[in-house]
Design a protein around this motif. Structure first.
Motif, PDB file in Angstrom:
ATOM      1  N   VAL A 203      -3.026 -14.192  -5.720  1.00  0.00           N
ATOM      2  CA  VAL A 203      -4.223 -13.694  -6.403  1.00  0.00           C
ATOM      3  C   VAL A 203      -4.159 -14.028  -7.884  1.00  0.00           C
ATOM      4  O   VAL A 203      -5.150 -14.470  -8.484  1.00  0.00           O
ATOM      5  N   TRP A 204      -3.001 -13.817  -8.502  1.00  0.00           N
ATOM      6  CA  TRP A 204      -2.858 -14.133  -9.926  1.00  0.00           C
ATOM      7  C   TRP A 204      -3.020 -15.628 -10.195  1.00  0.00           C
ATOM      8  O   TRP A 204      -3.628 -16.022 -11.188  1.00  0.00           O
ATOM      9  N   LEU A 205      -2.475 -16.465  -9.317  1.00  0.00           N
ATOM     10  CA  LEU A 205      -2.585 -17.910  -9.517  1.00  0.00           C
ATOM     11  C   LEU A 205      -4.017 -18.391  -9.356  1.00  0.00           C
ATOM     12  O   LEU A 205      -4.464 -19.303 -10.065  1.00  0.00           O
ATOM     13  N   GLY A 206      -4.747 -17.792  -8.421  1.00  0.00           N
ATOM     14  CA  GLY A 206      -6.144 -18.143  -8.218  1.00  0.00           C
ATOM     15  C   GLY A 206      -6.315 -19.467  -7.481  1.00  0.00           C
ATOM     16  O   GLY A 206      -5.446 -20.340  -7.519  1.00  0.00           O
ATOM     17  N   SER A 207      -7.425 -19.593  -6.791  1.00  0.00           N
ATOM     18  CA  SER A 207      -7.733 -20.814  -6.047  1.00  0.00           C
ATOM     19  C   SER A 207      -9.191 -20.764  -5.623  1.00  0.00           C
ATOM     20  O   SER A 207      -9.789 -19.685  -5.510  1.00  0.00           O
ATOM     21  N   SER A 208      -9.749 -21.937  -5.395  1.00  0.00           N
ATOM     22  CA  SER A 208     -11.116 -21.994  -4.868  1.00  0.00           C
ATOM     23  C   SER A 208     -11.158 -21.688  -3.379  1.00  0.00           C
ATOM     24  O   SER A 208     -12.234 -21.551  -2.801  1.00  0.00           O
ATOM     25  N   SER A 209      -9.980 -21.583  -2.758  1.00  0.00           N
ATOM     26  CA  SER A 209      -9.882 -21.231  -1.345  1.00  0.00           C
ATOM     27  C   SER A 209      -9.588 -19.744  -1.201  1.00  0.00           C
ATOM     28  O   SER A 209      -8.596 -19.239  -1.747  1.00  0.00           O
ATOM     29  N   SER A 210     -10.435 -19.035  -0.485  1.00  0.00           N
ATOM     30  CA  SER A 210     -10.224 -17.602  -0.278  1.00  0.00           C
ATOM     31  C   SER A 210      -8.947 -17.337   0.518  1.00  0.00           C
ATOM     32  O   SER A 210      -8.223 -16.383   0.249  1.00  0.00           O
ATOM     33  N   ALA A 211      -8.656 -18.190   1.498  1.00  0.00           N
ATOM     34  CA  ALA A 211      -7.446 -18.009   2.290  1.00  0.00           C
ATOM     35  C   ALA A 211      -6.198 -18.199   1.439  1.00  0.00           C
ATOM     36  O   ALA A 211      -5.179 -17.537   1.666  1.00  0.00           O
ATOM     37  N   ALA A 212      -6.259 -19.082   0.451  1.00  0.00           N
ATOM     38  CA  ALA A 212      -5.111 -19.282  -0.437  1.00  0.00           C
ATOM     39  C   ALA A 212      -4.863 -18.043  -1.283  1.00  0.00           C
ATOM     40  O   ALA A 212      -3.715 -17.606  -1.450  1.00  0.00           O
ATOM     41  N   CYS A 213      -5.921 -17.460  -1.830  1.00  0.00           N
ATOM     42  CA  CYS A 213      -5.762 -16.243  -2.637  1.00  0.00           C
ATOM     43  C   CYS A 213      -5.265 -15.073  -1.797  1.00  0.00           C
ATOM     44  O   CYS A 213      -4.546 -14.208  -2.299  1.00  0.00           O
ATOM     45  N   LEU A 214      -5.643 -15.042  -0.540  1.00  0.00           N
ATOM     46  CA  LEU A 214      -5.219 -13.966   0.360  1.00  0.00           C
ATOM     47  C   LEU A 214      -3.993 -14.360   1.178  1.00  0.00           C
ATOM     48  O   LEU A 214      -3.717 -13.741   2.219  1.00  0.00           O
ATOM     49  N   ALA A 215      -3.246 -15.338   0.716  1.00  0.00           N
ATOM     50  CA  ALA A 215      -2.105 -15.833   1.484  1.00  0.00           C
ATOM     51  C   ALA A 215      -1.104 -14.726   1.782  1.00  0.00           C
ATOM     52  O   ALA A 215      -0.594 -14.611   2.903  1.00  0.00           O
ATOM     53  N   GLY A 216      -0.792 -13.904   0.785  1.00  0.00           N
ATOM     54  CA  GLY A 216       0.168 -12.829   0.999  1.00  0.00           C
ATOM     55  C   GLY A 216      -0.351 -11.774   1.949  1.00  0.00           C
ATOM     56  O   GLY A 216       0.380 -11.295   2.835  1.00  0.00           O
ATOM     57  N   VAL A 217      -1.603 -11.398   1.789  1.00  0.00           N
ATOM     58  CA  VAL A 217      -2.187 -10.365   2.649  1.00  0.00           C
ATOM     59  C   VAL A 217      -2.253 -10.829   4.097  1.00  0.00           C
ATOM     60  O   VAL A 217      -1.926 -10.081   5.033  1.00  0.00           O
ATOM     61  N   LEU A 218      -2.656 -12.090   4.311  1.00  0.00           N
ATOM     62  CA  LEU A 218      -2.807 -12.597   5.678  1.00  0.00           C
ATOM     63  C   LEU A 218      -1.456 -12.855   6.345  1.00  0.00           C
ATOM     64  O   LEU A 218      -1.252 -12.486   7.506  1.00  0.00           O
ATOM     65  N   SER A 219      -0.546 -13.496   5.620  1.00  0.00           N
ATOM     66  CA  SER A 219       0.727 -13.881   6.233  1.00  0.00           C
ATOM     67  C   SER A 219       1.665 -12.695   6.419  1.00  0.00           C
ATOM     68  O   SER A 219       2.392 -12.623   7.417  1.00  0.00           O
ATOM     69  N   LEU A 220       1.664 -11.758   5.464  1.00  0.00           N
ATOM     70  CA  LEU A 220       2.569 -10.611   5.559  1.00  0.00           C
ATOM     71  C   LEU A 220       1.923  -9.435   6.270  1.00  0.00           C
ATOM     72  O   LEU A 220       2.534  -8.803   7.139  1.00  0.00           O
ATOM     73  N   GLY A 221       0.684  -9.119   5.900  1.00  0.00           N
ATOM     74  CA  GLY A 221       0.044  -7.941   6.467  1.00  0.00           C
ATOM     75  C   GLY A 221      -0.382  -8.104   7.908  1.00  0.00           C
ATOM     76  O   GLY A 221      -0.353  -7.143   8.680  1.00  0.00           O
ATOM     77  N   ILE A 222      -0.758  -9.317   8.294  1.00  0.00           N
ATOM     78  CA  ILE A 222      -1.270  -9.532   9.649  1.00  0.00           C
ATOM     79  C   ILE A 222      -0.283 -10.335  10.495  1.00  0.00           C
ATOM     80  O   ILE A 222       0.197  -9.861  11.525  1.00  0.00           O
ATOM     81  N   ALA A 223       0.037 -11.556  10.053  1.00  0.00           N
ATOM     82  CA  ALA A 223       0.863 -12.434  10.883  1.00  0.00           C
ATOM     83  C   ALA A 223       2.286 -11.913  11.039  1.00  0.00           C
ATOM     84  O   ALA A 223       2.818 -11.866  12.160  1.00  0.00           O
ATOM     85  N   ASP A 224       2.929 -11.520   9.943  1.00  0.00           N
ATOM     86  CA  ASP A 224       4.312 -11.048  10.027  1.00  0.00           C
ATOM     87  C   ASP A 224       4.411  -9.749  10.820  1.00  0.00           C
ATOM     88  O   ASP A 224       5.367  -9.539  11.574  1.00  0.00           O
ATOM     89  N   THR A 225       3.416  -8.882  10.662  1.00  0.00           N
ATOM     90  CA  THR A 225       3.404  -7.638  11.433  1.00  0.00           C
ATOM     91  C   THR A 225       3.223  -7.917  12.919  1.00  0.00           C
ATOM     92  O   THR A 225       3.905  -7.320  13.770  1.00  0.00           O
ATOM     93  N   ALA A 226       2.314  -8.850  13.253  1.00  0.00           N
ATOM     94  CA  ALA A 226       2.129  -9.215  14.662  1.00  0.00           C
ATOM     95  C   ALA A 226       3.397  -9.814  15.250  1.00  0.00           C
ATOM     96  O   ALA A 226       3.783  -9.509  16.385  1.00  0.00           O
ATOM     97  N   ALA A 227       4.075 -10.662  14.468  1.00  0.00           N
ATOM     98  CA  ALA A 227       5.316 -11.273  14.948  1.00  0.00           C
ATOM     99  C   ALA A 227       6.380 -10.216  15.220  1.00  0.00           C
ATOM    100  O   ALA A 227       7.101 -10.291  16.224  1.00  0.00           O
ATOM    101  N   SER A 228       6.483  -9.222  14.348  1.00  0.00           N
ATOM    102  CA  SER A 228       7.493  -8.178  14.530  1.00  0.00           C
ATOM    103  C   SER A 228       7.215  -7.331  15.764  1.00  0.00           C
ATOM    104  O   SER A 228       8.113  -7.066  16.571  1.00  0.00           O
ATOM    105  N   LEU A 229       5.966  -6.900  15.905  1.00  0.00           N
ATOM    106  CA  LEU A 229       5.613  -6.039  17.040  1.00  0.00           C
ATOM    107  C   LEU A 229       5.792  -6.769  18.378  1.00  0.00           C
ATOM    108  O   LEU A 229       6.371  -6.233  19.325  1.00  0.00           O
ATOM    109  N   VAL A 230       5.302  -7.997  18.451  1.00  0.00           N
ATOM    110  CA  VAL A 230       5.426  -8.761  19.695  1.00  0.00           C
ATOM    111  C   VAL A 230       6.880  -9.133  19.958  1.00  0.00           C
ATOM    112  O   VAL A 230       7.372  -9.043  21.095  1.00  0.00           O
ATOM    113  N   GLY A 231       7.598  -9.535  18.904  1.00  0.00           N
ATOM    114  CA  GLY A 231       8.989  -9.916  19.087  1.00  0.00           C
ATOM    115  C   GLY A 231       9.863  -8.772  19.560  1.00  0.00           C
ATOM    116  O   GLY A 231      10.744  -8.950  20.412  1.00  0.00           O
ATOM    117  N   ILE A 232       9.613  -7.567  19.033  1.00  0.00           N
ATOM    118  CA  ILE A 232      10.420  -6.407  19.409  1.00  0.00           C
ATOM    119  C   ILE A 232      10.114  -5.951  20.830  1.00  0.00           C
ATOM    120  O   ILE A 232      11.019  -5.657  21.622  1.00  0.00           O
TER     121      ILE A 232
END
Length: 338
Positions: A203-232
């Motif tokens: 978010v601080w770095l900024g980008s014209s891509s919304s997915a890039a600005c939300l990279a942390g929220v999407l990869s950690l909040g959604i993808a990493d959480t899904a990986a943990s729940l399914v993996g366990i």
């Protein structure tokens, strides 16, 4: 103006972190009557923190020739959407605090169950999605400043805990230790800093891509959480060189791809689905095989990849060098026995 605020606050925090250990190590050797007392410790801490804050505000005012306090108040309280977002954040944080303090927190404190601890750590990732995604969509400037305030609060709380300052240090330490693992074996607890920076830096770095600005929220909040729940719960086949499962990686890739496509459905982009899938696959392999802290590595990698895809119109041709490098790094690690 915002960049100047961030730089000045960062400089003030750096000076504070450098000064605190010296002050409290020297005060512990003094034989004065109030040395080491909770009141004296808190007085020193508040004094140093106030000095660092005044220094940061003075630097902002000197360089920008503006009143930083007034600018911040206008940015935060100058619109109805900002006020509503603040109320939403406060309500969500209160609910989260009650959930942790009166809900399953006692189970974690009195149990050595790694599954319970792991799930509770991932609950913070879900909380990050609920906090940051609406902020980015409706009040991006407020989210920028909110990350700065959170960083200040984290540094202050960790300084109090690590240095044993005042009566709050034991309570903060007990709370933090409920969520630590082997990566927090040292004196400083770093997991919450990695999560904050993983969400804030794109978010601080900024980008014209919304997915890039939300990279942390999407990869950690959604993808990493899904990986943990399914993996366990469903993981049975592990990668040869890591304790992570192939099922968890598949959930990471699928969850991230759906999240990215949903973001681009709201904020249209020319990125192709094939390019987005290739990005998710590379990130899934990196999450499974990296030995670094994924809360920081994955968001920054996704930020770079999403920005590159956005400027290359989603063409997969531009991904060939990245895919070759990822294969060279990932394939050998599959056969390393630890």
């Amino acid at each position: 103006m915002y960049t100047l605020v961030l730089e000045s606050v960062g400089l003030g925090l750096l000076l504070l972190v450098c000064a605190l250990p010296r002050v409290f190590s020297s005060s512990s050797r003094m034989n004065t009557r109030d040395s080491g007392s909770p009141v004296a410790d808190m007085s020193r801490f508040c004094g140093l923190s106030g000095f660092a804050a005044l220094g940061a505000l003075g630097l902002i005012a000197f360089v920008s020739h503006a009143n930083p306090v007034r600018w911040a108040l206008v940015a935060v309280l100058g619109s109805r959407s900002s006020l509503l977002m603040l109320c939403y954040w406060v309500l969500l944080l209160l609910c989260g605090t009650l959930f942790y303090s009166r809900g399953i927190s006692s189970q974690v404190a009195n149990s050595q169950n790694k599954l319970v601890l792991h799930l509770k750590r991932k609950a913070y990732h879900i909380l990050a999605v609920l906090l940051f995604a609406p902020g980015f969509a409706y009040t991006p400037l407020l989210l920028h400043l909110g990350f700065v305030v959170a960083l200040v609060a984290f540094v202050g709380a960790e300084a109090v805990r690590a240095l044993g300052i005042g009566p709050w240090a034991p309570a903060i330490d007990r709370f933090m230790r409920r969520f630590t693992d082997t990566r927090d074996a040292g004196q400083i607890v770093t997991s919450h800093f990695y999560l904050l920076f993983g969400c804030a830096l794109p978010v601080w770095l900024g980008s014209s891509s919304s997915a890039a600005c939300l990279a942390g929220v999407l990869s950690l909040g959604i993808a990493d959480t899904a990986a943990s729940l399914v993996g366990i719960h469903f993981g049975s086949r592990k990668w040869p060189s890591t304790p992570k499962t192939i099922e968890g990686t598949a959930a990471f890739v699928g969850g991230l791809f759906i999240a990215v496509e949903f973001v681009y459905l709201i904020a249209p982009s020319e990125n192709g689905a094939l390019g987005n899938m290739a990005m998710c696959v590379v990130l899934g392999l990196l999450e499974a095989l990296t030995e670094q802290n994924d809360n920081l590595v994955i968001p920054l990698t996704m930020y770079s990849a999403a920005t590159m895809l956005h400027h290359s119109d989603g063409s997969l041709v531009h991904w060939i060098p990245a895919l070759v490098v990822a294969a060279v790094l990932a394939i050998p690690s599959l056969f390393i026995v630890r």
